[in-house]
Design an enzyme around this catalytic site. Sequence first.
Site, PDB file in Angstrom:
ATOM      1  N   LYS A  98       3.495   0.849  10.312  1.00 35.36           N
ATOM      2  CA  LYS A  98       3.632   2.028   9.457  1.00 35.36           C
ATOM      3  C   LYS A  98       3.112   3.275  10.159  1.00 35.36           C
ATOM      4  CE  LYS A  98       3.522   0.562   4.618  1.00 35.36           C
ATOM      5  NZ  LYS A  98       2.712   0.609   3.387  1.00 35.36           N
ATOM      6  N   ARG A 147       4.664 -12.618  10.612  1.00 40.63           N
ATOM      7  CA  ARG A 147       5.346 -11.353  10.298  1.00 40.63           C
ATOM      8  C   ARG A 147       6.725 -11.360  10.939  1.00 40.63           C
ATOM      9  NH1 ARG A 147       1.320  -6.358  10.735  1.00 40.63           N
ATOM     10  NH2 ARG A 147       3.335  -5.360  10.714  1.00 40.63           N
ATOM     11  N   GLU A 162       0.863  -1.179   0.000  1.00 41.85           N
ATOM     12  CA  GLU A 162       0.000   0.000   0.000  1.00 41.85           C
ATOM     13  C   GLU A 162       0.904   1.235   0.000  1.00 41.85           C
ATOM     14  OE1 GLU A 162      -3.619   2.091   2.568  1.00 41.85           O
ATOM     15  OE2 GLU A 162      -2.710   0.220   3.269  1.00 41.85           O
TER      16      GLU A 162
END
Length: 565
Positions: free
Chosen positions: A278, A268, A36
């Site tokens: 983020k 992750r 993204e």
Amino acid sequence: MSNETEVQTNFIHNLIKKDVEEGKNNGAVHTRFPPEPNGYLHIGHAKAVLLNYNLAKTFNGKFNVRFDDTNPIKEEQEFVDSILEDLRWLGVDWEDRLFFTSDSFEIKYEFAQKLIKAGRAYVCDLDPEQIREYRGTLTEPGKNSPYRDRSAEENLDLFERMRQGEFPNGSKVLRAKIDMSSGNLNMRDPVIYRILHAHHHRTGDKWCIYPMYDFDHPFTDSLEGITHSLCSIEYSDHRPLYDWIVDNALELMPEVMKSRSQQTEFARLNMTYTVMSKRKLRRLVEEKHVEGWDDPRMPTIAGLRRRGITPAAIADFQERVGVARADSTVDLAMFEHCIREDLGEKAHRMMAVLDPLKVVITNWPEDKAEMLELENMPGDESAGTRQVPFGREIYIEQEDFMEEPPKKFHRLAPGKEVRLKGAYVILCEEVIKDANGKVVELRCTYDPQTKSGQDTSGKKVKGVIHWVSAKHAEKITVRMYDNLFTKENPEDEENGDFLNNINPDSLITLTDIPAEPAIAEAPAGSRFQFMRKGYFYLDHVDAAKGNIIYNRIVGLRDTWAKKNK
């Protein structure tokens, strides 16, 4: 890596190997990386992209890069550009398969209309808080929206008017009609489109509605022909919805779907002394706790690159971490070990004195300068040698002298000898102090019979220290970087906000540091081991501005290797 061999630390490799052997998807493997564009990539993203890319290469498949640009409020072209730069730097080649999910907004809108016509989607007027209330809980089923039974005709009309911008943000959404009593909350009529009046960095003001990730992602995967959709573990509960979207797309729009994509989740990458969110990285940048997304203290790919870490070290780290099914936290020391392993074989040795103490060699002629030959890489003749100037006045490290040394101190002290790297043995004869009693200068003598490589003195001196000729020294700036946070888990709420755990000494800048001339003459992006001090990188950003600034990549002490022997 061969596709004939199972990999113990990568269960996804073994899963795909089995799929290929069984002829699933006609033996094809097609993966993707869907960032993204709302921030810079970090080392956790590096794990995801390298996993997807290397699996595609291993099985002779294809790999796509696809920007998930469905939220124009947070997305910017700057982030698109930075992500592509990072991927190229990591060595990723997507060939001609660079996509933006916004490129297929029209066909997704058509799919949403088909869901409405099939009675599988409806326009809902509940606000976000009401939708959460109606959804129920893990122990209680949800209840139907009062707008759930609108006719297909009414829903189609409302949806088209949503697209035309007739309604304000938040006033209506399009929801999938699935099962409000499902044990999985993600299946309780999830929102698949929302109204958002915002300028998009690619489509401009063409759209007033945007698809939600859980709708857009599976549809686009199958549209692109993705066979294995790899995502992080938090999306495991979303897999039934992923399958629902794909199944409906294959049924209602079979002419455009290229695959029956399969979602698989993996852990992750979490690392000590680091934040990967983020949102939190953005706070660090926007609140100016760091100097930008590429600050060398940041875990962003841009930050790691500017610090001087190589793609090879990152790839090695990802390989060692492996691919697991459950989240865990990796010791930062392991990453630093990979960096040292990489640079230890590449970085030439150089001398710089970070905390200088002046030494005058009293029996060396004042105007005499001698060029000494030092090896660039000890034990590696192919790395060549360099000429280093030596003179009457030199600098050594403050820590390499003690006025009252302990028994096992093998460096310089009054009446003691030490060898200067690649030069001579010197003897400390006199200590000069300032008015406050601080040692500011040493007076020493050298033994001409002790020249390195030509020693005929027979002396056995245990200590070897680095040095720089004062007359010939180039002055450089050195940034000493340390962990950005003081706690292994910066997000531990014991100390409140994670920003309370920022390390005030994460950056110490040293100026006017004497270094041998070759250090200052090196091209931007050079990496060296400053003898006994660590690995350093000539900052390519500052070098472009004419500044000689070296960033410490990592120190020499390897705690991880010692713990894991």
